[in-house]
Design a protein around this motif. Sequence first.
Motif, PDB file in Angstrom:
ATOM      1  N   ILE A 215      23.499  13.858  50.703  1.00  0.00           N
ATOM      2  CA  ILE A 215      24.787  13.489  51.320  1.00  0.00           C
ATOM      3  C   ILE A 215      24.835  11.979  51.523  1.00  0.00           C
ATOM      4  CG2 ILE A 215      26.212  13.658  53.387  1.00  0.00           C
ATOM      5  CD1 ILE A 215      26.150  16.133  51.811  1.00  0.00           C
ATOM      6  N   VAL A 216      23.727  11.449  52.063  1.00  0.00           N
ATOM      7  CA  VAL A 216      23.684  10.015  52.334  1.00  0.00           C
ATOM      8  C   VAL A 216      23.868   9.237  51.031  1.00  0.00           C
ATOM      9  CG1 VAL A 216      22.205   8.155  53.143  1.00  0.00           C
ATOM     10  CG2 VAL A 216      22.339  10.272  54.412  1.00  0.00           C
ATOM     11  N   VAL A 217      23.294   9.756  49.939  1.00  0.00           N
ATOM     12  CA  VAL A 217      23.490   9.097  48.644  1.00  0.00           C
ATOM     13  C   VAL A 217      24.958   9.131  48.239  1.00  0.00           C
ATOM     14  CG1 VAL A 217      22.975   9.182  46.191  1.00  0.00           C
ATOM     15  CG2 VAL A 217      21.167   9.565  47.839  1.00  0.00           C
ATOM     16  N   SER A 218      25.597  10.301  48.392  1.00  0.00           N
ATOM     17  CA  SER A 218      27.007  10.413  47.993  1.00  0.00           C
ATOM     18  C   SER A 218      27.874   9.433  48.777  1.00  0.00           C
ATOM     19  CB  SER A 218      27.526  11.834  48.243  1.00  0.00           C
ATOM     20  OG  SER A 218      26.783  12.759  47.518  1.00  0.00           O
ATOM     21  N   VAL A 219      27.665   9.395  50.092  1.00  0.00           N
ATOM     22  CA  VAL A 219      28.482   8.510  50.913  1.00  0.00           C
ATOM     23  C   VAL A 219      28.226   7.054  50.531  1.00  0.00           C
ATOM     24  CG1 VAL A 219      28.933   7.723  53.251  1.00  0.00           C
ATOM     25  CG2 VAL A 219      28.625  10.141  52.809  1.00  0.00           C
ATOM     26  N   SER A 220      26.952   6.715  50.357  1.00  0.00           N
ATOM     27  CA  SER A 220      26.637   5.338  49.978  1.00  0.00           C
ATOM     28  C   SER A 220      27.225   4.999  48.622  1.00  0.00           C
ATOM     29  CB  SER A 220      25.122   5.142  49.926  1.00  0.00           C
ATOM     30  OG  SER A 220      24.573   5.348  51.181  1.00  0.00           O
ATOM     31  N   ALA A 221      27.219   5.985  47.708  1.00  0.00           N
ATOM     32  CA  ALA A 221      27.781   5.736  46.381  1.00  0.00           C
ATOM     33  C   ALA A 221      29.245   5.343  46.514  1.00  0.00           C
ATOM     34  CB  ALA A 221      27.637   6.973  45.511  1.00  0.00           C
ATOM     35  N   LEU A 222      29.972   6.037  47.411  1.00  0.00           N
ATOM     36  CA  LEU A 222      31.380   5.714  47.578  1.00  0.00           C
ATOM     37  C   LEU A 222      31.561   4.364  48.247  1.00  0.00           C
ATOM     38  CD1 LEU A 222      32.103   9.322  48.146  1.00  0.00           C
ATOM     39  CD2 LEU A 222      33.563   7.943  46.686  1.00  0.00           C
ATOM     40  N   SER A 223      30.675   4.049  49.204  1.00  0.00           N
ATOM     41  CA  SER A 223      30.731   2.715  49.800  1.00  0.00           C
ATOM     42  C   SER A 223      30.437   1.666  48.736  1.00  0.00           C
ATOM     43  CB  SER A 223      29.709   2.588  50.931  1.00  0.00           C
ATOM     44  OG  SER A 223      30.067   3.396  52.014  1.00  0.00           O
ATOM     45  N   PHE A 224      29.530   2.019  47.841  1.00  0.00           N
ATOM     46  CA  PHE A 224      29.173   1.104  46.750  1.00  0.00           C
ATOM     47  C   PHE A 224      30.395   0.831  45.870  1.00  0.00           C
ATOM     48  CE2 PHE A 224      27.687   0.617  42.337  1.00  0.00           C
ATOM     49  CZ  PHE A 224      26.930  -0.530  42.478  1.00  0.00           C
ATOM     50  N   LEU A 225      31.205   1.852  45.657  1.00  0.00           N
ATOM     51  CA  LEU A 225      32.415   1.680  44.845  1.00  0.00           C
ATOM     52  C   LEU A 225      33.509   0.971  45.629  1.00  0.00           C
ATOM     53  CD1 LEU A 225      32.687   5.172  43.127  1.00  0.00           C
ATOM     54  CD2 LEU A 225      31.980   3.032  42.087  1.00  0.00           C
ATOM     55  N   GLY A 226      33.267   0.739  46.926  1.00  0.00           N
ATOM     56  CA  GLY A 226      34.285   0.092  47.745  1.00  0.00           C
ATOM     57  C   GLY A 226      35.264   1.082  48.331  1.00  0.00           C
ATOM     58  N   LEU A 227      34.909   2.384  48.336  1.00  0.00           N
ATOM     59  CA  LEU A 227      35.827   3.410  48.831  1.00  0.00           C
ATOM     60  C   LEU A 227      35.394   3.953  50.178  1.00  0.00           C
ATOM     61  CD1 LEU A 227      36.288   5.380  45.502  1.00  0.00           C
ATOM     62  CD2 LEU A 227      37.871   3.766  46.505  1.00  0.00           C
ATOM     63  N   GLY A 228      34.204   3.533  50.652  1.00  0.00           N
ATOM     64  CA  GLY A 228      33.679   4.127  51.880  1.00  0.00           C
ATOM     65  C   GLY A 228      33.855   3.219  53.076  1.00  0.00           C
ATOM     66  N   ALA A 229      32.721   2.821  53.659  1.00  0.00           N
ATOM     67  CA  ALA A 229      32.739   2.018  54.873  1.00  0.00           C
ATOM     68  C   ALA A 229      33.518   0.721  54.661  1.00  0.00           C
ATOM     69  CB  ALA A 229      31.304   1.703  55.282  1.00  0.00           C
ATOM     70  N   PRO A 230      34.259   0.278  55.716  1.00  0.00           N
ATOM     71  CA  PRO A 230      34.986  -0.993  55.612  1.00  0.00           C
ATOM     72  C   PRO A 230      34.022  -2.172  55.530  1.00  0.00           C
ATOM     73  CG  PRO A 230      35.087  -0.126  57.848  1.00  0.00           C
ATOM     74  CD  PRO A 230      34.452   0.933  57.010  1.00  0.00           C
TER      75      PRO A 230
END
Lengths: 292, 343
Positions: A215-230
């Motif tokens: 899960i942590v990888v998935s969330v980080s992946a989205l943050s990596f794409l600029g779609l997750g954490a601000p």
Amino acid sequence: MAIMAILRRLVKNRVSLLGLILLAFFAVVALAAPWLAPPEAGHDPYRIPRRGWALEPTPPSAEYPLGLTQGQYDIYYGLVWGTRTAFRVGIIVITCRALIGIVLGAIAAYYGGLWDEVLMRFTDIFMSFPYLIGVVVFVAIFGPGLNNVMIPLIALGWMPYARMMRGNILAVKQEEYVLAARALGVSDFKIITRHILPNAVFPVLIQASMQIGSIVVSVSALSFLGLGAPEGYADWGQMLNFARNWMLGEQGNALKYWYTVVYPGLAMVLFVLAWNLIGDAFRDIMDPRLQA
Amino acid sequence: MLAYIVRRLLFLPVVLFGITALLFALISTLGPWTRVATFIPSPDAERHVDLEAIIRKYHLDDPPLKMYLRWVKNLFRGNLGWSQSSHMTVSEAIARRFPATLELTLFAVGPVIIGGIFLGVIAAVRHNKPLDHITRILAIILWSMPDFVLGLAVLMVGFGVLGWFPPGRLSAWAQLAVLKESFVAYTGMHTIDALLNRRFDLFWDALRHLVAPVFTLACLWWAFMLRVTRSSMLEVLNQDYVQTARAKGLTERMVIQKHVLRNALIPVTTVASNMLLGLLGGVVIVETVFNYPGLGLLTATAATRLDVPCVVGVALFYAVILVVVNLVVDVLYSLIDPRVRLE
């Protein structure tokens, strides 16, 4: 009782012991974050402090042991508080997934017939939805942000637990103590909560908790794409996103900005490794065929 | 057998209805301009001209059910709306980007499946020997490697340090060469087109760009294939018929090849088909890291620019592939393994 027995075996196995130690380390870092990296007074602790305004990363120094990444965000601070983000995100997503799966699986299995058919087809529909792309669709519609990543991760991830729960209950349902309770006229609600759930839920919860790493990888992946954490939020994926622009270093010194990727990358890999080491040993413990 | 296929086929429309209904519900929460772009495949949506006129022109104020039916009808005609991030219709964008992803997939699938099965078989045959432990540890480390971390590391070494494997799909000169009229694009896959056009310099350039993403994908999936093959092999090795085969005096090689491998590979086929689907769906992260212009990069770019029609279009495109390939795999599976049909 079962939990203690499993824990004892996990500690005995050298591989999973390493996983447990790593995990304990991360847990300590997460709990001790306010002391390891004290936030500035009056600031949201999850915002990484900036030590300047230049875009170019600054190499590690005595003052900032792991260096400053793009935009002078403190890498050490980001990693420490990012550990909290990792645990929080993983635990929230997994708990919600498991809850939904357990409830739907329980209803499908216990009532059977039409309920079972409808709920399982419902599960199939969700299963045939492309996972990562589904999350991206949701984020594109509702805007980026940590919550908007977690919601679709929950919505598109409960299905395996529902199936597993259903299977477990179908097995437990045939046990004599359940038949006896039913013959005595105990209510459905009580049979489910008192007799069936405790015996069917435990394996589901264990399976689910092993997924926290991914899960942590998935969330980080989205943050990596600029779609997750601000921007500026303490999250490992985002710190790697910062590193992206500096990957190639400069002419003649390709590894000039190594610290921007190595430290967050290491944290990420070790965290996932810890869960996988435990999960791997755990699978062997639960699978009687591999005992011989 | 036939009943099984019919049952699966009957379920197909249900799944497609579920997916489209879900997406339609999500789209309905959007603002008017995004909705216009989702339903209308023309630059009208981008120009922000007269909203009222557009709504009237395309009957966008119809009740939801009517709207949904028309939307689905349009989907069947390949009308997926207008992509604001790529300034063309979504179907056109997908048609342009899909060959790139397909090319990447085709190059990745072979090494991954063959390599993964080979390593898994070795690990299982040497169960609990040093080689087994080494491959196992390697697999678990690789499996713990998030794709973007591994991808960044490969990019750093392969291009930053060695300068061998550049990101992107073609070098600038090659891109110009591909666009020339003398170059016929048969498939949209540069390596194949280059060979068909006898441009070996182009072929070499396209290949050089493929190495790093393929290597990254292969590492990640090797670990997975290895683990599945290994545990499946170990399970079969414990079966009685393997004992029997050994007792008959067959050579170990014969036992492994004829009796163990064939049975052990049944679950591996499922994994392989899943992998194919995952790759085809646009390996979003790997394409982004290597700036490789396939479906995945299209999706990622569209999402960061909140280009909903494009993301939804890709999701639908992928969902259809997913459902159809799953169906084909399940049917093939029931042909290979009779036990599946009886469930």
